[in-house]
Write a protein that holds these residues in place. Structure first.
Motif, PDB file in Angstrom:
ATOM      1  N   ASP A 174       0.835  -1.207   0.000  1.00 46.86           N
ATOM      2  CA  ASP A 174       0.000   0.000   0.000  1.00 46.86           C
ATOM      3  C   ASP A 174       0.871   1.260   0.000  1.00 46.86           C
ATOM      4  O   ASP A 174       0.586   2.224  -0.724  1.00 46.86           O
ATOM      5  CB  ASP A 174      -0.940   0.012   1.201  1.00 46.86           C
ATOM      6  N   LEU A 175       1.916   1.253   0.823  1.00 46.85           N
ATOM      7  CA  LEU A 175       2.822   2.409   0.888  1.00 46.85           C
ATOM      8  C   LEU A 175       3.562   2.603  -0.427  1.00 46.85           C
ATOM      9  O   LEU A 175       3.703   3.729  -0.913  1.00 46.85           O
ATOM     10  CB  LEU A 175       3.811   2.233   2.034  1.00 46.85           C
TER      11      LEU A 175
ATOM     12  N   ASP B 215       2.606   1.565  -3.373  1.00 50.01           N
ATOM     13  CA  ASP B 215       1.629   1.927  -4.399  1.00 50.01           C
ATOM     14  C   ASP B 215       1.309   3.422  -4.356  1.00 50.01           C
ATOM     15  O   ASP B 215       1.078   4.048  -5.383  1.00 50.01           O
ATOM     16  CB  ASP B 215       0.365   1.101  -4.205  1.00 50.01           C
ATOM     17  N   ALA B 216       1.325   3.986  -3.153  1.00 53.88           N
ATOM     18  CA  ALA B 216       1.011   5.406  -2.979  1.00 53.88           C
ATOM     19  C   ALA B 216       2.234   6.311  -3.146  1.00 53.88           C
ATOM     20  O   ALA B 216       2.102   7.534  -3.160  1.00 53.88           O
ATOM     21  CB  ALA B 216       0.398   5.634  -1.603  1.00 53.88           C
ATOM     22  N   ALA B 217       3.411   5.707  -3.301  1.00 57.79           N
ATOM     23  CA  ALA B 217       4.655   6.493  -3.373  1.00 57.79           C
ATOM     24  C   ALA B 217       4.709   7.319  -4.659  1.00 57.79           C
ATOM     25  O   ALA B 217       4.235   6.876  -5.706  1.00 57.79           O
ATOM     26  CB  ALA B 217       5.862   5.563  -3.323  1.00 57.79           C
TER      27      ALA B 217
ATOM     28  N   LEU C 125       1.625   3.085   8.773  1.00 56.77           N
ATOM     29  CA  LEU C 125       0.639   3.244   7.702  1.00 56.77           C
ATOM     30  C   LEU C 125      -0.294   4.414   7.986  1.00 56.77           C
ATOM     31  O   LEU C 125      -0.596   5.203   7.093  1.00 56.77           O
ATOM     32  CB  LEU C 125      -0.200   1.962   7.555  1.00 56.77           C
ATOM     33  N   ARG C 126      -0.761   4.494   9.207  1.00 53.32           N
ATOM     34  CA  ARG C 126      -1.689   5.567   9.579  1.00 53.32           C
ATOM     35  C   ARG C 126      -1.056   6.929   9.368  1.00 53.32           C
ATOM     36  O   ARG C 126      -1.698   7.861   8.889  1.00 53.32           O
ATOM     37  CB  ARG C 126      -2.123   5.398  11.039  1.00 53.32           C
ATOM     38  N   ARG C 127       0.211   7.045   9.697  1.00 53.14           N
ATOM     39  CA  ARG C 127       0.898   8.334   9.551  1.00 53.14           C
ATOM     40  C   ARG C 127       1.249   8.660   8.103  1.00 53.14           C
ATOM     41  O   ARG C 127       1.212   9.812   7.699  1.00 53.14           O
ATOM     42  CB  ARG C 127       2.171   8.350  10.393  1.00 53.14           C
ATOM     43  N   LYS C 128       1.609   7.640   7.341  1.00 43.85           N
ATOM     44  CA  LYS C 128       2.065   7.880   5.962  1.00 43.85           C
ATOM     45  C   LYS C 128       0.926   7.825   4.944  1.00 43.85           C
ATOM     46  O   LYS C 128       1.040   8.383   3.866  1.00 43.85           O
ATOM     47  CB  LYS C 128       3.142   6.847   5.569  1.00 43.85           C
ATOM     48  N   LEU C 129      -0.147   7.144   5.300  1.00 41.64           N
ATOM     49  CA  LEU C 129      -1.331   7.066   4.436  1.00 41.64           C
ATOM     50  C   LEU C 129      -2.542   7.497   5.260  1.00 41.64           C
ATOM     51  O   LEU C 129      -3.253   6.681   5.814  1.00 41.64           O
ATOM     52  CB  LEU C 129      -1.563   5.636   3.938  1.00 41.64           C
TER      53      LEU C 129
ATOM     54  N   ALA D 207      -5.415   8.260   4.695  1.00 36.76           N
ATOM     55  CA  ALA D 207      -6.712   7.686   4.320  1.00 36.76           C
ATOM     56  C   ALA D 207      -6.793   6.209   4.681  1.00 36.76           C
ATOM     57  O   ALA D 207      -7.824   5.580   4.461  1.00 36.76           O
ATOM     58  CB  ALA D 207      -6.957   7.867   2.831  1.00 36.76           C
ATOM     59  N   ALA D 208      -5.723   5.634   5.249  1.00 37.96           N
ATOM     60  CA  ALA D 208      -5.741   4.213   5.591  1.00 37.96           C
ATOM     61  C   ALA D 208      -6.833   3.927   6.607  1.00 37.96           C
ATOM     62  O   ALA D 208      -7.113   4.742   7.477  1.00 37.96           O
ATOM     63  CB  ALA D 208      -4.374   3.790   6.149  1.00 37.96           C
TER      64      ALA D 208
END
Length: 129
Positions: free
Chosen positions: A69-70, A72-74, A117-121, A123-124
């Motif tokens: 997920d991380l 993919d969003a990079a 994940l919560r901090r970097k995405l 919308a997670a």
């Protein structure tokens, strides 16, 4: 006989997982452009999921999916914080080495990865993990 065959397949799966974790932890080729490096890391993480899921290694699947997920969003033009991939890979290495009964340690690792994940995405899904 079936149990022996299944055990052999699980050993093979663990080898695949270990090789892909090692690929994530390896020093990157300095000539590899960012989009290809992201793709390679995504592929390694996906292969971990593929190898772990038939053997109910759910914690490894969760950690690898979070990394996917991380990645993919990079941003494809660069700027991904590769320390995140290293942390995920190191966490997966620990998860792979922990005995199944070490549930508290597994939960703590996944909780910490979920926080990344919560901090970097933002919308997670806050309830996942």
């Amino acid at each position: 006989q079936a149990r022996t065959n299944l055990d052999a397949l699980q050993d093979q799966a663990r080898d695949i997982i270990a090789r892909n974790i090692a690929a994530l932890l390896a020093k990157p080729d300095p000539d590899l452009i960012e989009p290809l490096r992201l793709d390679a890391a995504y592929s390694a993480s996906s292969q971990i999921i593929d190898a772990a899921s038939p053997f109910s290694m759910d914690d490894l699947c969760t950690a690898a999916k979070g990394l996917c997920d991380l990645l993919d969003a990079a941003p494809r033009q660069g700027g991904f914080d590769w320390r995140i991939a290293t942390v995920h890979a190191q966490a997966m290495k620990v998860l792979l080495s922990l005995p199944p009964e070490e549930q508290a340690a597994r939960t703590a690792i996944l909780t910490n990865l979920h926080e990344v994940l919560r901090r970097k995405l933002p919308a997670a899904d806050q309830s996942a993990g």
